[in-house]
Design a protein around this motif. Sequence first.
Motif, mmCIF file in Angstrom:
data_model
loop_
_atom_site.group_PDB
_atom_site.id
_atom_site.type_symbol
_atom_site.label_atom_id
_atom_site.label_comp_id
_atom_site.label_asym_id
_atom_site.label_seq_id
_atom_site.Cartn_x
_atom_site.Cartn_y
_atom_site.Cartn_z
ATOM 1 N N ARG A 202 0.848 -1.196 0.000
ATOM 2 C CA ARG A 202 0.000 0.000 0.000
ATOM 3 C C ARG A 202 0.883 1.245 0.000
ATOM 4 O O ARG A 202 1.710 1.436 0.889
ATOM 5 C CB ARG A 202 -0.903 0.016 1.234
ATOM 6 N N THR A 235 -3.201 4.976 -2.600
ATOM 7 C CA THR A 235 -4.234 5.846 -2.053
ATOM 8 C C THR A 235 -3.741 7.278 -2.106
ATOM 9 O O THR A 235 -2.649 7.587 -1.635
ATOM 10 C CB THR A 235 -4.571 5.477 -0.597
ATOM 11 N N HIS A 260 -6.979 4.875 -5.405
ATOM 12 C CA HIS A 260 -8.168 5.424 -4.782
ATOM 13 C C HIS A 260 -7.882 6.852 -4.324
ATOM 14 O O HIS A 260 -6.818 7.128 -3.762
ATOM 15 C CB HIS A 260 -8.582 4.581 -3.579
ATOM 16 N N ARG A 262 -9.080 9.863 -1.836
ATOM 17 C CA ARG A 262 -9.890 10.164 -0.664
ATOM 18 C C ARG A 262 -9.781 11.653 -0.355
ATOM 19 O O ARG A 262 -8.686 12.221 -0.398
ATOM 20 C CB ARG A 262 -9.441 9.327 0.534
ATOM 21 N N SER A 275 -0.492 1.874 5.723
ATOM 22 C CA SER A 275 0.302 2.065 4.508
ATOM 23 C C SER A 275 1.722 1.579 4.733
ATOM 24 O O SER A 275 2.216 1.546 5.867
ATOM 25 C CB SER A 275 0.323 3.549 4.109
#
Length: 371
Positions: A202, A235, A260, A262, A275
């Motif tokens: 991640r 992310t 993604h 956010r 992460s």
Amino acid sequence: MSRPRPEGLRVAFRADASIEIGTGHVMRCLTLADALIREGATCLFICRAMPGDLRKAIAQRGHATRPLPAAEALPAQDASGPAHAHWLGVTWTQDARETRAAIGPTPVDWLVVDHYALDGRWEEALRPSCRHLMVIDDLADRTHACDLLLDQNTGRRAQDYAAFLPIDTPVLAGPRYALLRPEFAALRAESLTRRRQPRLGRLLVTMGGIDKDNVTERVLDALDACPLPRDLEITVVLGPQAPWRAQVEARAARMCNATHVRVGVADMARLMTDSDLAIGAAGSTSWERCALGLPSIVLVLAENQRSIAESLHQQEASVAVSSGGEAAACIEHHLQDDTLVPFLQRLSRGGAAIADGEGAARVVRGMVQHG
């Protein structure tokens, strides 16, 4: 006069957020205000109306706000003023007058000012409106007339302000005073434990609450050209006022790796804990990453971030790069050379040694002690 107890303090904050200024000054003041509220204080935020300001976010956190009117025209340049004087939008004398009016006739116990555009002249003018005055600074580039000064940056020493402060003014210096929300200290042990056997599953990309130059999209471009592990998830975090949100979301949808976006994240500590590596701006979020031992590659997005990036790099708490391309190349290098695990472990240890997440409590104690 007896020293005020924490539960009796009335505290006013003077800080601004905007597209140009960014969100960091207001956000760290919010963290301190939350810590003071938990001790029974009452807090008021005085912020000028600007494009990209955070007055709604401040109110949503439960703090009172009194807005200063939007600037109608830029004031004449003040050659004797701070380098960032234009950030204010008005003259310092007008700002002082309006801030005094916002505080009202009853002086507050503490006035906390976090603004590169304000210096000792403004602080002296606000003396009738407060019993004590605290400055939050990063630059050590202008005079102050305060009772307490906080500079949470790594490598900072009290001596750096010797030429800018009265001789007996206490200075809270270094990341042990970094203003972090309590969840960072709460998740620190969990975050450090999972980094003992690191992997790259991640990746977190966070370029600050505004990212006015859309560095985020350039970072995504570079990552998409990099041979990343196919199962790596990315992310991206943006602030609610980020002007390039639509472009970043469109770019994220075209990424080879699942990406993604956010916006307005409320659980950043959890997101960082989960992460494995971050690419981020070398601003105040640096201390959040350090407290959680999150390995980081940092970019300098503003001149006041340069010394932070260089110091963190020297202490092996992060890798400082000048572009998204360099950040991607750094990841690719360690993937190809099979040095990723020791690389991540080294950065995690270096970061965790710099900040522990307890800074806000230390600052509150400092305010009470010196008040």
